[in-house]
Motif scaffolding. Sequence first.
Motif, short mmCIF file in Angstrom:
data_model
loop_
_atom_site.label_atom_id
_atom_site.label_comp_id
_atom_site.label_asym_id
_atom_site.label_seq_id
_atom_site.Cartn_x
_atom_site.Cartn_y
_atom_site.Cartn_z
N UNK A 29 0.79 -1.22 0.00
CA UNK A 29 0.00 0.00 0.00
C UNK A 29 0.82 1.27 0.00
N UNK A 30 2.15 1.16 0.08
CA UNK A 30 2.97 2.36 0.19
C UNK A 30 3.22 3.04 -1.16
N UNK A 31 3.03 2.32 -2.25
CA UNK A 31 3.26 2.93 -3.56
C UNK A 31 2.21 3.99 -3.88
N UNK A 32 1.01 3.77 -3.38
CA UNK A 32 -0.07 4.72 -3.66
C UNK A 32 0.22 6.06 -2.99
N UNK A 33 0.16 7.12 -3.76
CA UNK A 33 0.38 8.48 -3.27
C UNK A 33 1.76 8.66 -2.63
N UNK A 34 2.73 7.87 -3.06
CA UNK A 34 4.05 7.97 -2.43
C UNK A 34 4.66 9.37 -2.60
N UNK A 35 4.32 10.03 -3.70
CA UNK A 35 4.85 11.37 -3.93
C UNK A 35 4.49 12.36 -2.84
N UNK A 36 3.37 12.12 -2.14
CA UNK A 36 2.99 13.03 -1.06
C UNK A 36 4.04 13.03 0.05
N UNK A 37 4.69 11.91 0.25
CA UNK A 37 5.74 11.84 1.27
C UNK A 37 6.95 12.70 0.87
N UNK A 38 7.04 13.01 -0.42
CA UNK A 38 8.15 13.82 -0.92
C UNK A 38 7.72 15.25 -1.21
N UNK A 39 6.57 15.64 -0.69
CA UNK A 39 6.12 17.02 -0.84
C UNK A 39 5.31 17.30 -2.08
N UNK A 40 4.95 16.25 -2.83
CA UNK A 40 4.13 16.44 -4.03
C UNK A 40 2.65 16.45 -3.65
N UNK A 41 2.24 17.57 -3.13
CA UNK A 41 0.85 17.74 -2.68
C UNK A 41 0.25 18.90 -3.45
N UNK A 42 -1.06 18.94 -3.56
CA UNK A 42 -1.70 20.04 -4.31
C UNK A 42 -1.56 21.36 -3.57
N UNK A 43 -1.57 22.43 -4.33
CA UNK A 43 -1.56 23.78 -3.74
C UNK A 43 -3.00 24.10 -3.33
N UNK A 44 -3.24 24.21 -2.04
CA UNK A 44 -4.58 24.53 -1.58
C UNK A 44 -4.83 26.03 -1.70
N UNK A 45 -6.02 26.41 -2.12
CA UNK A 45 -6.32 27.85 -2.26
C UNK A 45 -6.33 28.53 -0.90
N UNK A 46 -6.04 29.82 -0.85
CA UNK A 46 -6.09 30.54 0.43
C UNK A 46 -7.47 30.41 1.07
N UNK A 47 -7.49 30.43 2.39
CA UNK A 47 -8.74 30.32 3.11
C UNK A 47 -9.58 31.59 2.94
N UNK A 48 -10.90 31.42 2.79
CA UNK A 48 -11.77 32.61 2.78
C UNK A 48 -11.66 33.35 4.10
N UNK A 49 -12.10 34.57 4.11
CA UNK A 49 -12.06 35.39 5.33
C UNK A 49 -12.83 34.69 6.45
N UNK A 50 -12.22 34.63 7.62
CA UNK A 50 -12.87 34.04 8.79
C UNK A 50 -12.74 32.54 8.89
N UNK A 51 -12.11 31.90 7.92
CA UNK A 51 -11.95 30.43 7.92
C UNK A 51 -10.55 30.08 8.39
N UNK A 52 -10.46 29.15 9.34
CA UNK A 52 -9.18 28.69 9.84
C UNK A 52 -8.93 27.27 9.33
N UNK A 53 -7.71 27.01 8.88
CA UNK A 53 -7.35 25.69 8.37
C UNK A 53 -6.49 24.96 9.41
N UNK A 54 -6.91 23.76 9.79
CA UNK A 54 -6.24 22.99 10.84
C UNK A 54 -5.61 21.75 10.22
#
Length: 444
Positions: A29-54
């Motif tokens: 199961x480690x081959x799946x999404x292995x790139x995420x372990x190397x920082x290959x993650x999507x760029x998340x859009x900035x949070x809307x006003x008043x929204x906190x990301x945890x």
Amino acid sequence: MLLLYRLLFPVALLAALPFYLPRMLRRGGYARHFGQRLGRVPVLPPQPAGVRRVWIHAVSVGELQALGPLLELLREEHPAIQIVMTTTTSTGYALAERKYEPYLTYLGYFPVDFWPISRRTWSRLQPDLCLLMEGEIWPEHLHQARLRGVPTVLINARLSERSFRRWHALPRPLREPFAMLSRIVTASEEDGRRFARLGITEDRIVTSGNLKLDMTPAPILVSAELEQLRTDLGLGLEAGGDRADCEDPARPLVLAGASTWPGEEEMLLRVACKLTDHGLPCKLLLIPRHAERRAELRGLLIKEAVAAHFRSSGLAEGPVNVAVADTTGEMVVLLQAADVVFVGKSMAPHQGGQNPIEAAALGKPVLFGPNMQNFRAVVDSMLAAKAGQVVRDETEVFDTVAMLLRDQTARRDMGRAARNWHRAGKGATRRTVDAITRFLEPNR
């Protein structure tokens, strides 16, 4: 300290590969999404006003299950927050995907704690608060949080006596990761005292209790479902026997080994055989901590000429003496088929112990060996409430299980005490949310 860590981390990682790579291949199961372990993650859009990301990070299946009530309360009281979740193991990822993905802005694997990888992941996920479960102290991860002014909180924090001694032996500059934590929410007062002895100021330590005590076991099987489960596992009556519910004296009693490690399965097999020889027919349910050990266990059972069924192969064709639950994420369901539960990783040479809370929450008599260092506060309170019992060697395992199998009243009393202990220990989720709420204020 950070410069030294950055220099040594790649060397340590390469040195550890011969050990970890075979384990990763066995577990799969480690081959799946292995790139995420190397920082290959999507760029998340900035949070809307008043929204906190945890950003919440947890490793094991048990840690992720314990997060359920916390996520529900956070979403109820802070509906505008976005949750980013990472885990380390493929089994943890599968559980989080199945249980939490509809509520998550992002689910992925935790990045390797190497400077360029961690920095890239942080710049793409852009959290406002980072929660780390239990003992996840990663220096580069914490440094990246500090650079961005993002508070980090260690929740359900545990520090065993062994880990404390190791950290305490280091010079104070090498304990810098603890200084980078904004708050430590500990699972017990003893854990809090250990963190304080490492130099953490008391105003940054809060004791919540253990989040795992707030987990309500589910699903709870009704009598017919429980009977069907035992049949599916091969732990029901012998061919030609009458149907029996969980209180019928004709039903074979079941001893379960929960999250067992090498050597403990052999011990439990000898105990079960000896019980049968002494006129106490007993079937064995083995739930190994690592399901990929199935080939090793199959070899053991073939060698001992024991009729066995492996859950991963489907439904049992008939009654067997031993059922091996070589699957993941089913602990709560499977333990309902047991009459007595032994908690693994607690007998020498193993140390630390596995989680006894799920069995107690189900009202099962719980036994564990003397090496439960990772759950010391939990075990001490269970013993005080007569909700569990220490068995120091194989002889004590046999004697105690024999007594419990003979005495239905003793089983019921111990199981009732375990369930009452679990109910009395609830409240950690509420206290944890209270401890982190100030970090969720929009104007921080």
